[in-house]
Design a protein around this motif. Sequence first.
Motif, PDB file in Angstrom:
ATOM      1  N   ASN A 148     -17.557  38.341   5.260  1.00  0.00           N
ATOM      2  CA  ASN A 148     -17.010  39.420   4.543  1.00  0.00           C
ATOM      3  C   ASN A 148     -15.625  39.787   4.490  1.00  0.00           C
ATOM      4  OD1 ASN A 148     -19.669  39.234   3.114  1.00  0.00           O
ATOM      5  ND2 ASN A 148     -20.471  40.788   4.756  1.00  0.00           N
ATOM      6  N   ALA A 149     -14.944  39.441   5.669  1.00  0.00           N
ATOM      7  CA  ALA A 149     -13.802  39.785   5.957  1.00  0.00           C
ATOM      8  C   ALA A 149     -12.640  39.664   4.704  1.00  0.00           C
ATOM      9  CB  ALA A 149     -13.272  39.468   7.214  1.00  0.00           C
ATOM     10  N   SER A 150     -12.829  38.352   4.330  1.00  0.00           N
ATOM     11  CA  SER A 150     -11.860  38.274   3.101  1.00  0.00           C
ATOM     12  C   SER A 150     -11.924  38.775   1.917  1.00  0.00           C
ATOM     13  CB  SER A 150     -11.869  36.618   2.572  1.00  0.00           C
ATOM     14  OG  SER A 150     -11.788  35.918   3.946  1.00  0.00           O
ATOM     15  N   GLU A 151     -13.228  39.453   1.710  1.00  0.00           N
ATOM     16  CA  GLU A 151     -13.345  40.184   0.508  1.00  0.00           C
ATOM     17  C   GLU A 151     -13.168  41.808   0.759  1.00  0.00           C
ATOM     18  OE1 GLU A 151     -14.118  38.272  -1.734  1.00  0.00           O
ATOM     19  OE2 GLU A 151     -14.383  36.662  -0.042  1.00  0.00           O
ATOM     20  N   ILE A 152     -12.503  42.154   1.882  1.00  0.00           N
ATOM     21  CA  ILE A 152     -12.265  43.677   2.080  1.00  0.00           C
ATOM     22  C   ILE A 152     -11.422  44.205   0.972  1.00  0.00           C
ATOM     23  CG2 ILE A 152     -11.365  45.318   3.695  1.00  0.00           C
ATOM     24  CD1 ILE A 152     -12.042  43.543   5.820  1.00  0.00           C
ATOM     25  N   GLU A 153     -11.963  45.394   0.363  1.00  0.00           N
ATOM     26  CA  GLU A 153     -11.089  45.831  -0.931  1.00  0.00           C
ATOM     27  C   GLU A 153      -9.659  46.151  -0.500  1.00  0.00           C
ATOM     28  OE1 GLU A 153     -13.102  49.324  -2.149  1.00  0.00           O
ATOM     29  OE2 GLU A 153     -11.777  49.590  -3.772  1.00  0.00           O
ATOM     30  N   GLU A 154      -9.205  46.721   0.494  1.00  0.00           N
ATOM     31  CA  GLU A 154      -7.826  47.140   0.988  1.00  0.00           C
ATOM     32  C   GLU A 154      -7.074  45.769   1.046  1.00  0.00           C
ATOM     33  OE1 GLU A 154     -10.511  48.459   2.316  1.00  0.00           O
ATOM     34  OE2 GLU A 154     -10.404  50.563   1.397  1.00  0.00           O
ATOM     35  N   LEU A 155      -7.670  44.477   1.532  1.00  0.00           N
ATOM     36  CA  LEU A 155      -7.039  43.496   1.981  1.00  0.00           C
ATOM     37  C   LEU A 155      -6.679  42.732   0.362  1.00  0.00           C
ATOM     38  CD1 LEU A 155      -5.975  41.001   3.242  1.00  0.00           C
ATOM     39  CD2 LEU A 155      -8.367  39.848   3.301  1.00  0.00           C
ATOM     40  N   SER A 156      -7.348  43.011  -0.711  1.00  0.00           N
ATOM     41  CA  SER A 156      -7.201  42.264  -1.983  1.00  0.00           C
ATOM     42  C   SER A 156      -6.118  43.187  -2.523  1.00  0.00           C
ATOM     43  CB  SER A 156      -8.447  42.415  -2.866  1.00  0.00           C
ATOM     44  OG  SER A 156      -9.423  41.987  -2.406  1.00  0.00           O
ATOM     45  N   PHE A 157      -6.193  44.588  -2.356  1.00  0.00           N
ATOM     46  CA  PHE A 157      -5.323  45.415  -2.820  1.00  0.00           C
ATOM     47  C   PHE A 157      -3.636  45.148  -2.359  1.00  0.00           C
ATOM     48  CE2 PHE A 157      -2.551  49.401  -3.160  1.00  0.00           C
ATOM     49  CZ  PHE A 157      -2.933  49.622  -4.487  1.00  0.00           C
ATOM     50  N   ILE A 158      -3.703  44.846  -0.860  1.00  0.00           N
ATOM     51  CA  ILE A 158      -2.597  44.578  -0.371  1.00  0.00           C
ATOM     52  C   ILE A 158      -1.860  43.297  -0.764  1.00  0.00           C
ATOM     53  CG2 ILE A 158      -1.358  43.808   1.974  1.00  0.00           C
ATOM     54  CD1 ILE A 158      -3.696  45.740   3.563  1.00  0.00           C
ATOM     55  N   LYS A 159      -2.781  42.416  -0.911  1.00  0.00           N
ATOM     56  CA  LYS A 159      -2.565  41.070  -1.381  1.00  0.00           C
ATOM     57  C   LYS A 159      -1.862  40.940  -2.846  1.00  0.00           C
ATOM     58  CE  LYS A 159      -5.359  37.845   0.730  1.00  0.00           C
ATOM     59  NZ  LYS A 159      -6.398  36.796   0.742  1.00  0.00           N
ATOM     60  N   GLN A 160      -2.627  41.889  -4.010  1.00  0.00           N
ATOM     61  CA  GLN A 160      -2.241  42.025  -5.157  1.00  0.00           C
ATOM     62  C   GLN A 160      -0.751  42.556  -5.284  1.00  0.00           C
ATOM     63  OE1 GLN A 160      -5.337  44.098  -7.041  1.00  0.00           O
ATOM     64  NE2 GLN A 160      -6.784  42.455  -6.967  1.00  0.00           N
ATOM     65  N   LEU A 161      -0.702  43.736  -4.588  1.00  0.00           N
ATOM     66  CA  LEU A 161       0.451  44.535  -4.664  1.00  0.00           C
ATOM     67  C   LEU A 161       1.866  43.810  -4.136  1.00  0.00           C
ATOM     68  CD1 LEU A 161       2.187  47.332  -4.721  1.00  0.00           C
ATOM     69  CD2 LEU A 161       1.814  47.557  -2.290  1.00  0.00           C
ATOM     70  N   HIS A 162       1.592  43.040  -2.897  1.00  0.00           N
ATOM     71  CA  HIS A 162       2.741  42.160  -2.660  1.00  0.00           C
ATOM     72  C   HIS A 162       3.035  40.997  -3.480  1.00  0.00           C
ATOM     73  CE1 HIS A 162       2.139  44.926   0.858  1.00  0.00           C
ATOM     74  NE2 HIS A 162       3.728  44.693   1.099  1.00  0.00           N
ATOM     75  N   LEU A 163       1.757  40.463  -4.016  1.00  0.00           N
ATOM     76  CA  LEU A 163       2.309  39.061  -4.929  1.00  0.00           C
ATOM     77  C   LEU A 163       2.774  39.650  -6.283  1.00  0.00           C
ATOM     78  CD1 LEU A 163      -0.772  37.247  -3.884  1.00  0.00           C
ATOM     79  CD2 LEU A 163       1.530  36.541  -3.264  1.00  0.00           C
ATOM     80  N   ARG A 164       2.253  40.792  -6.665  1.00  0.00           N
ATOM     81  CA  ARG A 164       2.690  41.201  -8.015  1.00  0.00           C
ATOM     82  C   ARG A 164       4.356  41.483  -7.897  1.00  0.00           C
ATOM     83  NH1 ARG A 164      -0.712  45.096  -8.737  1.00  0.00           N
ATOM     84  NH2 ARG A 164       0.722  46.691  -7.861  1.00  0.00           N
ATOM     85  N   THR A 165       4.608  42.288  -6.612  1.00  0.00           N
ATOM     86  CA  THR A 165       5.876  42.578  -6.602  1.00  0.00           C
ATOM     87  C   THR A 165       6.983  41.430  -6.373  1.00  0.00           C
ATOM     88  OG1 THR A 165       5.097  44.629  -5.106  1.00  0.00           O
ATOM     89  CG2 THR A 165       7.334  44.122  -5.027  1.00  0.00           C
ATOM     90  N   VAL A 166       6.628  40.220  -5.673  1.00  0.00           N
ATOM     91  CA  VAL A 166       7.345  39.302  -5.536  1.00  0.00           C
ATOM     92  C   VAL A 166       7.504  38.685  -6.845  1.00  0.00           C
ATOM     93  CG1 VAL A 166       7.310  38.596  -3.056  1.00  0.00           C
ATOM     94  CG2 VAL A 166       5.576  37.443  -4.656  1.00  0.00           C
TER      95      VAL A 166
END
Length: 570
Positions: A148-166
């Motif tokens: 379940n580690a890949s599904e942690i909500e905060e990880l998704s949030f961090i990924k989305q924020l950084h990928l959206r920013t770049v």
Amino acid sequence: MEASLHFHGVRIPCYSRTPRLSHLSSKPWLSSVASPSRSFHAAMENACKGGSLRGNSEKKRIEAVLRGEEEEEEEEATESHGSDAAPFTCVMKFGGSSLASAERIREIAQLIVSFPDEKPVVVLSAMGKTTNNLLLAGEKAVSCGVSNASEIEELSFIKQLHLRTVRELGIDSSVISAHLEELEQLLKGIAMMKELTLRTRDYLVSFGECMSTRIFAAYLNNIGVKARQYDAFDIGFITTDDFTNADILEGTYPSVAKRLNDDWISDPAIPVVTGFLGKGSKSCAVTTLGRGGSDLTATTIGKSLGLREVQVWKDVDGVLTCDPSICPDAEPVPYLTFDEAAELAYFGAQVLHPQSMRPARDGEIPVRVKNSYNPKAPGTLITKTRDMSKAVLTSIVLKQNVTLLDIVSTRMLGQVGFLAKVFSTFEDLGISVDVVATSEVSLSLTLDPSKFWSRELIQQELDKMEEELEKIAFVNLLQRRSIISLIGNVQYSSLILEKAFHVLLTNQVNVQMISQGASKVNISLIVNDSEAEKCVKALHHAFFESDDLLVVVLESGFGNGSAALLPIET
Ligand SMILES: Nc1ncnc2c1ncn2[C@@H]1O[C@H](COP(=O)(O)OP(=O)(O)O)[C@@H](O)[C@H]1O
Ligand SMILES: N[C@@H](CC(=O)OP(=O)(O)O)C(=O)O
């Protein structure tokens, strides 16, 4: 018409993605910005093994620096940063609130280039709330199971924020993709081990600063401002091995100066340095300087390079007369001394890191606190001295959830060495004491458990401390207390206390302890947690918002004022 700005004498277009400073160097900068440093990858491979950043040779080099065996090199570094040809003028540090989105990053880049006379070293925190999210993700990973580690909500949030920013900044996602992948691997590793040590926690949060600086440096390069990303742990930030709360070691100053100066000389580019991070001198692993530690990174670089000024850019108009979340009418304080700022930070004002004034004071480097959302506001200038003749109260600070300890000697009056015994108990147990009031046979003091103990251990630590102290004294431990610190000119202590006690009496609040430190800038009052916010609001109103009391607020304009209160001449 295309808008343009001049930076280091070079005209650059706003928001252009074409590098225009190629004449400054023949080296292709963007490629090295895009690829994470090799040592970082090595560290990632070691992460779940609890490994360190560098191999033995690096460890030996650190040990040699600490033993003073690299003196020649250090002297050279000191000389070079003291010379007229010093390449940098100031540090510009931006906190998470200034880096919350692509839009904010664009504004910060424009802000930097809008100071054409400055040659800054840029220090960055993680984007927005990334550090909090990394910590939450780490805690969840401990118990969520590997699958379940890949599904942690905060990880998704961090990924989305950084990928959206770049994406929004028009930067290649390869700048951070390796970090995002490795972050996920690290969380899986934590899930597998079912534990999050302090060392791994530091490693985990380091991803925030490592990514924000890579994004920002790549963006600067895209708009034609040549920039170079640095991980602080790779350029000489050597610390103690106190994970989550490490101290900067002396060897840091010459090492950092040498690295930044040498790089500039061989290939000029604005350094963009990760705040908050260092490398443990013994473990060679990533350490962090405590929450908000990027301010300390900034002042350390300021001292290291002997710069004219360190600017810390926040989301408020400077250091305020009170925490704005408690007193929305808090006003900026135009001037502070290092001592005042240090007390204010130490006693809980979140706006500055508690240790950040130390390098600035040692190097006599002025620190300016500015608002990145409102750059025209003058902010707060912190220097060694200021005109204190008219200053009375500067700011009110609240520190909650402290423990108050009353200790009364079991022996008779005149017992020799009582205080020494009490304090050696604290030393043995590694406990930090904040505020102290004492008579010959008794003393009251406050402890800040959050600083030294991991949360789960607080009760055991307190029990152990009580057990030790009860060998020589009666001990009464009172939890959930608050320290209200009145920062200002203690030369006016009678006036401050008269007014403060009038307010507290009106609000029917009993002060449980009072202390006036030798620093002459702080009077601390201890009250119950439950009454603390009400007291602070009432005190702020009386000292800073009211004109019916015997006070007058002096003009607080930048340049000639000071946030002071004076008795009205009668
Ligand atoms: N006396 C104070 N003056 C200014 N800000 C304060 C004070 N006390 C608490 N704060 C809080 O500190 C915040 C700024 O510090 P911080 O969040 O560390 O900024 P950054 O992340 O940008 O470095 C402000 O948003 C404010 O809510
Ligand atoms: N990102 C770290 C370090 C830091 O200095 O942050 P900020 O400048 O946003 O307070 C933290 O949140 O603690």
